[in-house]
Design a protein around this motif. Structure first.
Motif, short mmCIF file in Angstrom:
data_model
loop_
_atom_site.label_atom_id
_atom_site.label_comp_id
_atom_site.label_asym_id
_atom_site.label_seq_id
_atom_site.Cartn_x
_atom_site.Cartn_y
_atom_site.Cartn_z
N MET A 37 -5.91 -16.34 -9.28
CA MET A 37 -4.89 -15.29 -9.44
C MET A 37 -5.43 -14.08 -10.20
N THR A 38 -6.23 -14.37 -11.29
CA THR A 38 -6.81 -13.29 -12.08
C THR A 38 -7.81 -12.51 -11.23
N LEU A 39 -8.57 -13.26 -10.38
CA LEU A 39 -9.55 -12.62 -9.50
C LEU A 39 -8.85 -11.68 -8.54
N ASN A 40 -7.75 -12.16 -7.95
CA ASN A 40 -6.96 -11.33 -7.04
C ASN A 40 -6.45 -10.09 -7.75
N ARG A 41 -6.01 -10.29 -8.98
CA ARG A 41 -5.43 -9.20 -9.76
C ARG A 41 -6.51 -8.14 -10.04
N ASN A 42 -7.70 -8.62 -10.47
CA ASN A 42 -8.79 -7.69 -10.77
C ASN A 42 -9.23 -6.94 -9.52
N LEU A 43 -9.28 -7.68 -8.40
CA LEU A 43 -9.66 -7.06 -7.13
C LEU A 43 -8.62 -5.99 -6.76
N GLY A 44 -7.36 -6.33 -6.95
CA GLY A 44 -6.27 -5.40 -6.66
C GLY A 44 -6.37 -4.16 -7.52
N LEU A 45 -6.66 -4.36 -8.80
CA LEU A 45 -6.77 -3.22 -9.72
C LEU A 45 -7.95 -2.32 -9.33
N CYS A 46 -9.08 -2.95 -8.93
CA CYS A 46 -10.25 -2.18 -8.50
C CYS A 46 -9.91 -1.34 -7.26
N LEU A 47 -9.23 -1.99 -6.30
CA LEU A 47 -8.86 -1.29 -5.07
C LEU A 47 -7.90 -0.13 -5.38
N ALA A 48 -6.95 -0.41 -6.28
CA ALA A 48 -5.98 0.63 -6.66
C ALA A 48 -6.70 1.80 -7.32
N PHE A 49 -7.69 1.49 -8.17
CA PHE A 49 -8.44 2.55 -8.86
C PHE A 49 -9.21 3.39 -7.85
N LEU A 50 -9.86 2.71 -6.89
CA LEU A 50 -10.63 3.44 -5.87
C LEU A 50 -9.70 4.32 -5.01
N ALA A 51 -8.57 3.74 -4.63
CA ALA A 51 -7.61 4.49 -3.80
C ALA A 51 -7.11 5.72 -4.55
N LEU A 52 -6.85 5.53 -5.84
CA LEU A 52 -6.35 6.63 -6.66
C LEU A 52 -7.39 7.73 -6.81
N THR A 53 -8.64 7.32 -7.00
CA THR A 53 -9.73 8.30 -7.13
C THR A 53 -9.83 9.11 -5.84
N ALA A 54 -9.76 8.40 -4.70
CA ALA A 54 -9.85 9.08 -3.41
C ALA A 54 -8.68 10.04 -3.23
N LEU A 55 -7.49 9.60 -3.66
CA LEU A 55 -6.31 10.46 -3.52
C LEU A 55 -6.42 11.71 -4.38
N TYR A 56 -6.94 11.56 -5.60
CA TYR A 56 -7.09 12.74 -6.47
C TYR A 56 -8.17 13.69 -5.93
N ALA A 57 -9.18 13.11 -5.26
CA ALA A 57 -10.28 13.94 -4.75
C ALA A 57 -9.92 14.62 -3.43
N LEU A 58 -8.82 14.20 -2.83
CA LEU A 58 -8.47 14.65 -1.48
C LEU A 58 -8.47 16.18 -1.27
N PRO A 59 -7.85 16.97 -2.17
CA PRO A 59 -7.83 18.42 -1.92
C PRO A 59 -9.22 19.04 -1.84
N ALA A 60 -10.22 18.37 -2.44
CA ALA A 60 -11.58 18.91 -2.41
C ALA A 60 -12.30 18.56 -1.12
N ILE A 61 -11.85 17.52 -0.43
CA ILE A 61 -12.61 17.06 0.75
C ILE A 61 -11.83 17.08 2.06
N ALA A 62 -10.52 17.15 1.97
CA ALA A 62 -9.71 17.05 3.20
C ALA A 62 -9.10 18.41 3.56
N PRO A 63 -8.75 18.57 4.85
CA PRO A 63 -8.11 19.84 5.25
C PRO A 63 -6.73 20.01 4.58
N ARG A 64 -6.32 21.26 4.49
CA ARG A 64 -5.07 21.59 3.78
C ARG A 64 -3.85 20.90 4.42
N ALA A 65 -3.88 20.77 5.75
CA ALA A 65 -2.74 20.14 6.44
C ALA A 65 -2.55 18.71 5.98
N MET A 66 -3.67 18.03 5.73
CA MET A 66 -3.57 16.64 5.30
C MET A 66 -2.99 16.56 3.88
#
Lengths: 239, 349
Positions: B1-30
Motif C-alpha cells: 500500500m505504501t509502495l502504491n502511495r509513493n508511486l502515486g505521489l511520484c506520478l502526481a508530482f510529475l503530472a503537476l510539473t508537466a502541467l505547470y510547464a505547459l504554457p512554455a511548451i504547448a500551443p496557446r489553444a491547448m
C-alpha cells in the motif's frame, strides 16, 4: 446534590400531551429504569433531557445548573450521553470512526489520546474485531453495541439507554447487560428505558413508570412491579 | 500500500510539473483548453466538498460564480483595480453573499435545500441584471487590453518570449492550476481533521451527530462559506479569460452547476480524486462527441444514470473497490494494540 433533575417538565405536540408535569432527581452513580406502554412518552422524555426537544414548561438541571435552553451539543459536553432506540450509526464511517467522532467532539479528548481511548471502549463492548468495518453494514447486535460504545466515547456522567436490549436474543442480552453493569460499576449514572424487564431489573436501583406522559410511580423495582395499578396498566394483569 | 502511495505521489508530482510547464511548451489553444478543464475541476471539487462530504446538495453554485465574476468586473471597471485584486474581491464577495444565502437555505433540507439554493441564485441573477453600471441585462466587457496589463504579464512575456495575450493566458492558467491544487490540498487537510470527521458524521446522520457533540449548523456554515469563496475565486478568474460578462452567462445553471454535478457523480462523489477522474472523462466525451450535437448531451445523461445505478461511488469508487488502491484515503485507521487506558471513561463533575 442530584446530578440530573427534571422539574415539572411538560411537552405537548398539538393537542397531545406527551410529557405531563414530570419531576425526578437522579443521583450520581445511580441507575434508574423507565417502563411504560408504547406511546407513554418515554423516548420523548429522553429527547427533553438531551435537548433534542424543548419543553413547553419546566426545567432541566445538570449539577444544579439550568440547561433547559442549551442545545444537545452543550448537554453532551455537560456529561449527558445517549443511545437511540433505532440505531443511528454514521453509516459511511467505520465503527472506529463512529467512536472517534464522539470522543473528539463530545468527549473532548485530545487527538493523541483518542485512538487508544476508542479502542479500549471497542474492546469492552466486543467491537474491536469489527473496528474497521463500515458501520452501516453491521448486524443488529453490533449496531446496538455501537450505540452503547459511541455514547460511552462522549465520557458521560449520565448515560441514557433507549431500549438497547430490544430485539436481542437472551444470550446477546446477557452479554449486553454485563457491559452495562460494568459501566455502572465505574460510577456512571444510567437511565434505561426498556421492555426486557429481567434485564432492566438486574441493573437498576429505582424504577419509574410512565403512562400517557405522566409519572405514575417511582420507587424500588420490586415495589413498583408489585403495584396493582402498574400491573394492570403495563402488564395487563387485573388486580 | 505504501509502495502504491509513493508511486502515486511520484506520478502526481510529475503530472503537476508537466502541467505547470505547459504554457512554455504547448500551443496557446491547448493552454486555453486546459484552463476550461481546470475551471470545471475547481468548481467540481468545491461542490464535492459541499454535497459529497457535508450532504449539502446545492444547485445554486452558479450564484457564487456570477457574484465573483461581477465583483471582479466592478473592481476593474468601477474602481480601476488590477484584475488579480479583482479576483480576490470576487472570492470575498461570493463568501459574503453566502452569509445571507445560508441564513435562508439552512432552514431547508434535502431536495428543498437544492431548490432553495437554485431560487436564491436566480434571484441574484435578476438583481445583478438591474445593475446598469455593469450593463444591466446585456452585460459588459472588460476594457480593451485589461488582461494584457495585468500584474506579472510583462515578466511572463519576457520569460516565455510570447505575446502579451499568451502571457495573460499563461498567468490565468497558472492561477487556476494553483487554485485547483490549493483546493485539493486544503480539502484533504480539512477532511482528515477533527472538523472533517464531524462533517462526515453530519452527512451520515445529523441527529446522531448532534447527540455526540457535533454542531451541525456551525460546521455546515463553515463549509458553505469556504466553498463559496473558492467558487467565487474560480468564477472571477474564469471571466478574466472570457473578458465579457452577462447575467445569463455568469449565472448559468447548466455551465456552472449541472456539468459540475455530472463530473462529480461520474468521477466519484464523496472521494477526493473523484472530480479529477470525472473532469477527464467529461473532457474526453466533449472531444469525442463534439460533432454530434444533441447526441452528446444524451450520452452524458445516459452515462450519468448508468454510474448512479451501477457504480454509486463513481468511477474512482469502482477503481478502489476493484484494486484496493486509494491515493487520497480519508479513513482513520484504528491503532493495532491497546497499550493502556489513556483517558478516563467518565468525566469528573
Amino acid at each position: 446534590m442530584a446530578i440530573l433533575s427534571l422539574q415539572s417538565v411538560s411537552k405537548s405536540f398539538g393537542a397531545l400531551k406527551v410529557t405531563d408535569d414530570v419531576s425526578f432527581d437522579l443521583n450520581a452513580g445511580e441507575a434508574l429504569g423507565i417502563i411504560g406502554p408504547n406511546g407513554a412518552g418515554k423516548s420523548t422524555l429522553f429527547n427533553l433531557i438531551t435537548g433534542n426537544i424543548q419543553p413547553d414548561r419546566g426545567r432541566v438541571l445538570i449539577d444544579g445548573q439550568d440547561v433547559t435552553r442549551l442545545p444537545p451539543m452543550d448537554r453532551v459536553r455537560a456529561g449527558i450521553g445517549r443511545s437511540f432506540q433505532i440505531p443511528q450509526p454514521f453509516g459511511h464511517l467505520s465503527v472506529y470512526e463512529n467512536l472517534l467522532v464522539a470522543a473528539r467532539f463530545g468527549g473532548e479528548i485530545p487527538a493523541s489520546e483518542a485512538p487508544g481511548f476508542c479502542m479500549d471502549i471497542l474492546s469492552r463492548t466486543g467491537l474491536a474485531t469489527v473496528a474497521e468495518k463500515p458501520s452501516g453494514g453491521l448486524p443488529l447486535l453490533q449496531r446496538k453495541r455501537l450505540e452503547l460504545a459511541r455514547a460511552m466515547a462522549t465520557r458521560p456522567r449520565v448515560i441514557l439507554l433507549d431500549e438497547i436490549a430490544g430485539g436481542l436474543t437472551d444470550a446477546e442480552c446477557v452479554e449486553l447487560v454485563a457491559t452495562i453493569r460494568s459501566i455502572h460499576a465505574e460510577g456512571t449514572a444510567i437511565i434505561w428505558i426498556e421492555h426486557v424487564l429481567h434485564a432492566l431489573n438486574s441493573v437498576v436501583e429505582r424504577l419509574m413508570v410512565l403512562n400517557f406522559g405522566r409519572m405514575l410511580m417511582i420507587g424500588q423495582p420490586d415495589q413498583v412491579m408489585a403495584s396493582p395499578e402498574v400491573r394492570e396498566i403495563y402488564l395487563g394483569i387485573e388486580a | 500500500m505504501t509502495l502504491n502511495r509513493n508511486l502515486g505521489l511520484c506520478l502526481a508530482f510529475l503530472a503537476l510539473t508537466a502541467l505547470y510547464a505547459l504554457p512554455a511548451i504547448a500551443p496557446r489553444a491547448m493552454v486555453q483548453d486546459l484552463f476550461g478543464i481546470l475551471t470545471l475541476l475547481v468548481l467540481a471539487m468545491n461542490w464535492n466538498l459541499l454535497a459529497g462530504f457535508a450532504g449539502l446538495v446545492s444547485v445554486g453554485q452558479q450564484a457564487f460564480v456570477g457574484i465573483g465574476a461581477y465583483a471582479m468586473f466592478a473592481a476593474i471597471i468601477l474602481a480601476g483595480l488590477d484584475p488579480l485584486v479583482g479576483v480576490l474581491i470576487g472570492g470575498i464577495a461570493a463568501a459574503l453573499f453566502a452569509v445571507p444565502m445560508a441564513f435562508f437555505a439552512f432552514r431547508l433540507n434535502g431536495a428543498y435545500f437544492a431548490i432553495g439554493t437554485w431560487v436564491v441564485a436566480d434571484i441574484a441573477r435578476l438583481a445583478i441584471s438591474q445593475w446598469k453600471a455593469l450593463g444591466g441585462g446585456t452585460g459588459t466587457s472588460l476594457p480593451k487590453g485589461t488582461a494584457k496589463e495585468m500584474a506579472f504579464v510583462d515578466q511572463i512575456k519576457e520569460l516565455l518570449d510570447v505575446s502579451s495575450a499568451a502571457a495573460a493566458d499563461a498567468l490565468t492558467y497558472w492561477l487556476m492550476l494553483s487554485l485547483a491544487v490549493g483546493v485539493l490540498i486544503a480539502s484533504y487537510v480539512f477532511l482528515r481533521s477533527r472538523m472533517g470527521l464531524g462533517l462526515q458524521a453530519i452527512r451520515d446522520n445529523e441527529n446522531a451527530a448532534r447527540s455526540v457533540g457535533v454542531d451541525p449548523v456551525k460546521l455546515k456554515a463553515l463549509v458553505f462559506l469556504l466553498t463559496a469563496f473558492g467558487t467565487g475565486l474560480c468564477g472571477a478568474l474564469a471571466f478574466i479569460q472570457i473578458t465579457r460578462v452577462t447575467p445569463d452567462a455568469a449565472f448559468s445553471v447548466i455551465d456552472w452547476t449541472a456539468f459540475v454535478i455530472f463530473i462529480t457523480v461520474i468521477g466519484g462523489i464523496g472521494t477526493l480524486p473523484g472530480p479529477i477522474v470525472g473532469v477527464a472523462v467529461f473532457y474526453l466525451l466533449q472531444r469525442l462527441l463534439a460533432d454530434y450535437g444533441t447526441i452528446y448531451l444524451i450520452v452524458l445523461g445516459c452515462l450519468g444514470i448508468a454510474v448512479m445505478l451501477f457504480a454509486r461511488r463513481g468511477l474512482w469508487g469502482l477503481f478502489i473497490d476493484r484494486t484496493g488502491i486509494d491515493l487520497l484515503p480519508l479513513t482513520h485507521r484504528p491503532p493495532r494494540m491497546v497499550a493502556s487506558r489513556p483517558a478516563a471513561h467518565r468525566r469528573s463533575a
